[in-house]
Design a protein around this motif. Structure first.
Motif, PDB file in Angstrom:
ATOM      1  N   LYS A 177       0.916  -1.048  -0.495  1.00 33.80           N
ATOM      2  CA  LYS A 177       0.084   0.205  -0.307  1.00 33.80           C
ATOM      3  C   LYS A 177       0.952   0.952   0.181  1.00 33.80           C
ATOM      4  N   ILE A 178       0.888   2.030  -0.905  1.00 36.03           N
ATOM      5  CA  ILE A 178       1.470   3.302  -1.121  1.00 36.03           C
ATOM      6  C   ILE A 178       0.891   4.396  -0.302  1.00 36.03           C
ATOM      7  N   LEU A 179       2.061   5.100   0.996  1.00 39.60           N
ATOM      8  CA  LEU A 179       1.665   5.772   2.070  1.00 39.60           C
ATOM      9  C   LEU A 179       2.268   6.950   1.671  1.00 39.60           C
ATOM     10  N   GLY A 180       3.447   7.123   0.390  1.00 37.18           N
ATOM     11  CA  GLY A 180       4.180   8.914   0.047  1.00 37.18           C
ATOM     12  C   GLY A 180       5.242   8.734  -1.352  1.00 37.18           C
ATOM     13  N   ILE A 181       5.507   9.662  -1.387  1.00 35.03           N
ATOM     14  CA  ILE A 181       6.548   9.589  -2.485  1.00 35.03           C
ATOM     15  C   ILE A 181       7.532   9.976  -1.833  1.00 35.03           C
ATOM     16  N   VAL A 182       8.600   9.719  -1.952  1.00 40.09           N
ATOM     17  CA  VAL A 182       9.566   9.288  -0.906  1.00 40.09           C
ATOM     18  C   VAL A 182      10.858  10.591  -2.067  1.00 40.09           C
ATOM     19  N   GLY A 183      10.533  10.164  -3.307  1.00 40.87           N
ATOM     20  CA  GLY A 183      11.496  11.246  -4.566  1.00 40.87           C
ATOM     21  C   GLY A 183      11.414  10.730  -5.771  1.00 40.87           C
ATOM     22  N   VAL A 184      11.034  11.745  -6.770  1.00 41.79           N
ATOM     23  CA  VAL A 184      11.459  11.230  -8.126  1.00 41.79           C
ATOM     24  C   VAL A 184      12.483  11.802  -8.945  1.00 41.79           C
TER      25      VAL A 184
END
Length: 209
Positions: free
Chosen positions: A110-117
């Motif tokens: 389950k995706i909780l957020g974006i760390v980096g792109v």
């Protein structure tokens, strides 16, 4: 006495003839020269046949003025053109197609957020739902396959799987542990250990500041 008188008369007559001849020759020479008023004045003053330039004519002549050489127009030098330095734009970061919070991968992560792109994908903070009694966090690294040739795409996927298998065998405190890997469509995912704290970029920025 009579003979002497005749001799004197002859000499007188001869002298008269000579004077007459001289006068005729002088008159003839004068007729050969121009019969102008100026020439008569010149002959009377100088006794020569050469013309005399009048003083008024000399006064009328203006003195010779030296010619001034034409000056060449000087074109002003052009100011050196300054080259404007345009800062290079940073590469655009992919924002479209990112996974949103709450989405699930493989019905497990389950995706909780974006760390980096990055340019080739993104890293997400996720929760492993297989452990229902505890909250087990993990990092999901996404890699996008942009190849259009099917053979090339297949080769990229094989290389990814081989790399993931090699990373799973590594054991070092500085290397996050690999948990899982899989591919969905054109994207491959590597599930690794999630480590709390600053990333390298944030750490370097804090030192420079």
């Amino acid at each position: 006495m009579g003979a002497q008188t005749d001799k004197i008369d002859q000499e007188t007559e001869l002298t008269s003839k000579k004077d007459l001849g001289t006068r005729r020759r002088g008159l003839s020479q004068r007729l050969q020269s121009p019969l102008s008023l100026e020439s008569n004045i010149v002959e009377e003053r100088l006794g020569t046949g050469k013309p005399l330039v009048a003083q008024d004519d000399q006064d009328d002549k203006s003195p010779d003025i030296p010619e001034v050489p034409a000056t060449r127009a000087v074109t002003p030098a052009k100011a050196p053109q300054t080259r404007q330095v345009v800062p290079k734009e940073k590469p655009l970061v992919r924002k479209e197609g990112l996974l949103t919070e709450g989405m699930q991968l493989q019905n497990r992560y389950k995706i909780l957020g974006i760390v980096g792109v990055g340019g080739m994908g993104a890293v997400y903070k996720a929760q492993d739902l297989r452990f229902a009694s505890v909250v087990r966090l993990c990092a999901v690294k996404e890699m996008i396959n942009t190849a259009t040739n099917p053979q090339v795409r297949e080769m990229i996927v094989r290389n990814f799987e081989r790399e993931a298998s090699i990373l799973a065998t590594l054991n070092h405190p500085a290397i996050p542990q690999v948990y899982d890997y899989f591919t969905e469509g054109s994207r491959s995912y590597l599930v690794i250990e999630f480590i709390e704290g600053q990333d390298l970029e944030e750490y370097l920025s804090s030192i420079d500041g």
